[in-house]
Design a protein around this motif. Structure first.
Motif, PDB file in Angstrom:
ATOM      1  N   ARG A 198       0.853  -1.195   0.000  1.00 18.66           N
ATOM      2  CA  ARG A 198       0.000   0.000   0.000  1.00 18.66           C
ATOM      3  C   ARG A 198       0.894   1.251   0.000  1.00 18.66           C
ATOM      4  O   ARG A 198       1.682   1.460   0.917  1.00 18.66           O
ATOM      5  N   LEU A 200       1.355   5.436   0.014  1.00 19.01           N
ATOM      6  CA  LEU A 200       0.663   6.538   0.689  1.00 19.01           C
ATOM      7  C   LEU A 200       1.233   7.879   0.244  1.00 19.01           C
ATOM      8  O   LEU A 200       2.454   8.084   0.231  1.00 19.01           O
ATOM      9  N   GLU A 229      -2.551  -1.084  -3.480  1.00 20.56           N
ATOM     10  CA  GLU A 229      -3.443   0.000  -3.082  1.00 20.56           C
ATOM     11  C   GLU A 229      -2.704   1.341  -3.013  1.00 20.56           C
ATOM     12  O   GLU A 229      -1.506   1.384  -2.693  1.00 20.56           O
ATOM     13  N   VAL A 231      -3.234   5.186  -1.379  1.00 24.98           N
ATOM     14  CA  VAL A 231      -3.987   6.029  -0.460  1.00 24.98           C
ATOM     15  C   VAL A 231      -3.525   7.472  -0.612  1.00 24.98           C
ATOM     16  O   VAL A 231      -2.322   7.741  -0.770  1.00 24.98           O
ATOM     17  N   ILE A 259      -7.612   5.445  -2.792  1.00 23.60           N
ATOM     18  CA  ILE A 259      -8.462   5.506  -1.603  1.00 23.60           C
ATOM     19  C   ILE A 259      -8.268   6.887  -0.999  1.00 23.60           C
ATOM     20  O   ILE A 259      -7.139   7.299  -0.718  1.00 23.60           O
ATOM     21  N   TRP A 260      -9.352   7.625  -0.836  1.00 23.25           N
ATOM     22  CA  TRP A 260      -9.277   8.972  -0.261  1.00 23.25           C
ATOM     23  C   TRP A 260     -10.280   9.067   0.871  1.00 23.25           C
ATOM     24  O   TRP A 260     -11.483   9.171   0.638  1.00 23.25           O
ATOM     25  N   TRP A 270      -2.873   6.072   9.621  1.00 24.53           N
ATOM     26  CA  TRP A 270      -2.843   5.784   8.189  1.00 24.53           C
ATOM     27  C   TRP A 270      -1.429   5.437   7.723  1.00 24.53           C
ATOM     28  O   TRP A 270      -1.253   4.588   6.843  1.00 24.53           O
ATOM     29  N   SER A 274       0.216   1.789   5.928  1.00 23.79           N
ATOM     30  CA  SER A 274       0.856   1.905   4.615  1.00 23.79           C
ATOM     31  C   SER A 274       2.148   1.104   4.573  1.00 23.79           C
ATOM     32  O   SER A 274       2.696   0.718   5.612  1.00 23.79           O
TER      33      SER A 274
END
Length: 375
Positions: A198, A200, A229, A231, A259-260, A270, A274
């Motif tokens: 993920r 970020l 993903e 973010v 993704i927001w 968060w 990540s």
């Protein structure tokens, strides 16, 4: 000593100056925190630190010189009213007009800090517009008028000293602080998750912050690695022509590219979720706080080889530097982490070690206090 910390918003005081205020109060100084938009709740928060919250008139983004002069006159009166003996101004307009007000109020000890050179010094991939060039000339002229009247100017990196003070031959005592630092207890280490990988991004959703390079890279990676993903944390700025529009944002969310979560006040949580932090910014950063936060929690970094950003990465050790404006280089580095998941942990651990050595706000505040001649 009566010390005025002059910033812009209450959020900036409470978000970035809390540790300094605590340190000054602990030393027995009377601290007056000047901001433009205090509300009862933020006043209480400042008072809980032992400081006095002062609302002062200030036009943060306006370009009307008459209004700026009127507000400067009002600030002079406020500095005299509270018998201020030392000022510490930060951000561009408070540095300029707060310093001028301190001069005319008879404040003997005048300090200022610029955390990056900002928009007017940010190179644009399609060239600099006439308005931006004009604003830069005006800004530099005002710096040339005010900096020589400072006791000391504090910058965060050597690039800013070279491109501003040295280039324009401004006569001022300059000190380089480095990172502003963090309360590391607020950002405890956690191992980076790698299932799924993920990425970020944290920052205002503006082109200068690299949001479009991040999105382009996300689209390309998603085609090959759909499980990865992306973010995005940060507000949209509908008044900024270089900002991501609300329609674009909705489309990206609907297409499951990013993704927001909207506004969040638990950034550390968060970051913990990540794998890698990405900031493809070409904005004239000072020393990005978001990158420091990610490093403190133990995250590998992808960022630009640009002033402010480059100070956070040891190439190939805790992350990678990419060229400004280059989505393709961001893709390459993202794919490296996807195909070498062990390096997510390895480089993240190096980030953590660097943060422990370089970003401890307690040590940095001791140095800042020394630069303010308040040991």
């Amino acid at each position: 000593m009566n010390i005025a910390i002059i910033g812009t918003t209450a959020h900036s005081i409470l978000g970035f100056r809390v540790d300094l205020i605590k340190a000054l109060v602990a030393k027995g100084h009377c601290v007056y925190a000047y901001a433009q938009d205090y509300q009862p709740q933020t006043i209480q928060q400042v008072e809980a630190l032992g400081a006095v919250a002062i609302n002062y008139p200030f036009n943060r983004t306006g370009l009307n010189p008459l209004i700026d002069l009127i507000n400067t006159y009002r600030l002079i009166k406020l500095l005299k009213q509270y018998k201020i003996e030392q000022t510490f101004c930060y951000f561009t307009k408070p540095v300029i007009f707060g310093t001028l007000a301190a001069v005319f109020a008879g404040v003997k000890h005048r300090y200022a800090m610029l955390e990056g050179l900002g928009y007017t010094f940010t190179p644009q991939p399609d060239g600099t517009a006439f308005k931006a060039k004009l604003l830069k000339r005006i800004q530099v002229f005002l710096y040339q008028c005010t900096f020589p009247r400072l006791t000391r100017l504090i910058l965060l990196n050597d690039d800013d000293k070279r491109d501003l003070v040295d280039h324009y031959r401004i006569n001022v005592d300059v000190a380089i602080l480095g990172a502003i630092g963090l309360n590391l207890d607020d950002y405890p280490y956690t191992p980076a998750p790698i299932q799924p990988v993920r990425f970020l991004f944290i920052g205002r959703l503006l082109k200068e912050k690299g949001i479009y390079q991040y999105i382009q890279a996300a689209k390309q990676i998603k085609q090959k690695y759909p499980e990865v993903e992306f973010v995005v944390l940060g507000p949209i700025d509908q008044e900024n022509p270089g900002g991501l529009s609300e329609a674009e944002l909705k489309r990206l969310i609907g297409d499951q590219i990013i993704i927001w979560p909207g506004f969040v006040n638990n950034v550390a949580e968060w970051i913990k979720k990540s794998s890698i932090f990405v900031l493809p910014s070409y904005y004239r950063e000072g020393f990005p706080r978001s990158t420091q936060e990610a490093m403190a929690i133990g995250r590998a970094i992808i960022t630009t080889n640009a002033p402010g950003c480059r100070e956070t990465v040891k190439e190939g050790i805790n992350g990678f530097l990419v060229s400004p404006y280059s989505a393709s280089e961001v893709v390459d580095k993202m794919e490296y982490f996807i195909t070498h998941p062990h390096e997510i942990i390895n480089m993240g651990n190096h980030s953590y070690q660097m943060a422990q050595q370089q970003f401890d706000a307690k040590r940095i505040n001791d140095r800042l206090m020394a630069l303010l001649d308040l040991k």
